[in-house]
Design a protein around this motif. Structure first.
Motif, short mmCIF file in Angstrom:
data_model
loop_
_atom_site.label_atom_id
_atom_site.label_comp_id
_atom_site.label_asym_id
_atom_site.label_seq_id
_atom_site.Cartn_x
_atom_site.Cartn_y
_atom_site.Cartn_z
N VAL A 59 -5.72 82.83 63.85
CA VAL A 59 -4.25 82.56 64.04
C VAL A 59 -3.90 81.41 65.03
CG1 VAL A 59 -2.33 83.44 65.16
CG2 VAL A 59 -3.31 84.71 63.62
N SER A 60 -4.82 81.46 66.01
CA SER A 60 -4.71 80.32 67.01
C SER A 60 -5.30 78.92 66.73
CB SER A 60 -5.38 80.74 68.56
OG SER A 60 -6.77 80.86 68.41
N LEU A 61 -6.09 78.92 66.03
CA LEU A 61 -6.80 77.63 65.59
C LEU A 61 -6.42 76.87 64.34
CD1 LEU A 61 -10.66 78.08 66.75
CD2 LEU A 61 -8.66 77.30 67.94
N PHE A 62 -5.78 77.86 63.45
CA PHE A 62 -5.24 77.36 62.07
C PHE A 62 -3.69 77.69 62.09
CE2 PHE A 62 -4.93 78.37 57.31
CZ PHE A 62 -4.87 77.23 56.91
N ILE A 63 -3.41 79.00 62.01
CA ILE A 63 -2.17 79.34 61.53
C ILE A 63 -0.98 78.41 62.30
CG2 ILE A 63 -0.45 81.10 61.19
CD1 ILE A 63 -2.63 82.86 60.06
N LEU A 64 -1.01 78.82 63.83
CA LEU A 64 0.22 78.23 64.49
C LEU A 64 0.00 76.67 64.49
CD1 LEU A 64 0.08 80.60 67.64
CD2 LEU A 64 1.54 80.49 65.74
N PRO A 65 -1.07 75.89 64.58
CA PRO A 65 -1.11 74.49 64.46
C PRO A 65 -0.58 74.20 63.33
CG PRO A 65 -3.30 75.32 65.39
CD PRO A 65 -2.42 76.50 64.95
#
Length: 444
Positions: A317-323
């Protein structure tokens, strides 16, 4: 395998892996990824390649099964699909905080709730002061939200100057804030409701609650039911991301195996391996392989699905989805004219004033009243001056504010442009003011 028996490549990777793993898991890293995605989106949308950015955002992606066709733009797949996973993770964090975190303690819970309510009500009211009776008043939910990732990333700049408990306070505050934002999305940013689809989704959520009570822990069971719930919610009129939170609240939070039974079973399994430690061969001997799997199963039954799934989703989530969300949604055209227009338009004025002033006034006022009338207490080492700095930093509303803006101004490109530009301006102002203030009070 001893260190001498390892080859050069293995030893080299072992030297690199620990610091690399620490970097990837650090809070600053997720904030950095989010910031880089935002910068890339802004550059791309304002470069000579802006047409390719627009094409990417609206690129149709689909699947075909005979006469059945599913097709949607990349932006819709991210906002209505991948962001459901983000909201699912958010729901897991909310449930854990309510059960065993800061929200589990009555005094902390009261203070966090009062501060969060102040930080939601005042920004909404300030926005409405500028937009009341206008078509743009639908955007009143935009300045209510706080971007936890960016807020914590900014706080790492002054981490040496603030108590660690302030970070925990802001996380708890952001979680209550997120609960409010989720309710706002579910209630006020819905299309025409399909009672049949919504009833079906609700029935399946209730079924997952019963499954939890019955002790079902298999991930695939929850995944299959969750996909069906998401599809029903997608067609219900309520935004599909609400399904992520609803499903998260049904995830088991209790271990299947009590601590004493865990120790006894684990000792028994490990002892059987120790008796023949010299001859254990998990590759060639199936019995040894099965014993190792039994140890793994014992450990898994002793942990909670909520914790395991939260840990498993945190990095994606923090390294792929949100970016990726930032890359697709933050690409607004920024020039002198657009900045001036946004600062002069009621939407821009309402968002900037709401995020910067509304958060500050609402949170500090609620905190002061709670302390004055002994309705709640602050964590150890945290004082009112820290709360003032925290209230400024919570004005960083990037991810959730942008998400609400895309819902409120769907199909209104000009208004969405004003909103996104204002969110960026407000977030920068809030970050700078909050960082400077906390540095100044720490130096004094």
């Amino acid at each position: 395998m001893t260190n001498n028996a390892k080859n050069l490549l293995q030893r080299g990777l072992e030297n690199i892996q620990p610091p690399l793993s620490s970097f990837i898991r650090a809070q600053t890293t997720s904030s950095l990824f989010l910031l880089l995605s935002t910068i890339v989106a802004l550059w791309w949308a304002n470069s000579i390649y802006s047409a390719t950015y627009v094409d990417l955002v609206h690129t149709p992606i689909g699947m075909f099964f005979g006469d059945f066709e599913f097709k949607a733009s990349l932006k819709h797949i991210i906002n209505d699909g991948l962001m459901v996973i983000f909201f699912f993770l958010l729901g897991l964090e909310i449930k854990r905080e309510v059960l065993v975190g800061d929200l589990a303690e009555p005094e902390n819970r009261r203070m966090l709730i009062f501060c969060a309510l102040g930080g939601m009500i005042f920004p909404a009211l300030i926005y409405l002061l500028f937009n009341y009776s206008l078509d743009s008043q639908i955007g009143w939910g935009i300045p209510m939200a706080t971007d936890t990732a960016f807020a914590l990333g900014v706080l790492t700049i002054v981490r040496k100057h603030i108590p660690a408990s302030l970070l925990a306070f802001i996380v708890g505050l952001a979680i209550v804030d997120d609960i409010g934002a989720i309710l706002v999305i579910a209630i006020f940013y819905t299309e025409q409701i399909s009672v049949g689809h919504l009833s079906g989704a609700s029935a399946l959520v209730a079924f997952l609650v019963l499954a939890n009570y019955a002790g079902i822990r298999q991930p695939m069971f929850y995944i299959i039911i969750s996909v069906v719930i998401w599809l029903l919610m997608l067609n219900s009129g309520v935004h599909a991301t609400v399904a992520g939170v609803a499903i998260a609240l049904t995830v088991p939070a209790r271990p299947k195996l009590a601590a004493d039974k865990l120790l006894n079973k684990a000792k028994s399994k490990i002892s059987s391996l120790q008796r023949s430690a010299e001859t254990v061969d998990v590759l060639a001997n199936k019995q040894d392989h099965d014993k190792v799997l039994e140890v793994r199963d014992v450990a898994e039954r002793a942990s909670t699905p909520l914790r395991r799934w939260e840990d498993a989703l945190e990095l994606p989530v923090s390294l792929f989805i949100l970016p990726l969300f930032a890359l697709i949604n933050a690409g607004v055209v920024v020039n002198l004219n657009s900045l001036v227009d946004s600062l002069q338009h009621p939407i821009g004025l309402g968002i900037i004033s709401g995020l910067v002033l509304g958060k500050f006034i609402g949170i500090t006022s609620a905190c002061w009243l709670s302390l004055r009338f002994k309705l709640g207490s602050l964590p150890n080492s945290v004082n009112f001056q820290h709360i003032v700095g925290a209230s400024l930093i919570t004005g960083i509303g990037f991810t959730m504010s942008t998400f609400i803006a895309t819902l409120g101004f769907a199909g209104q490109a000009e208004q969405l442009q004003y909103a996104k530009t204002a969110i960026l301006i407000a977030s920068v102002i809030a970050a700078v003011l909050g960082t400077l203030y906390l540095k100044i009070i720490s130096s004094k």
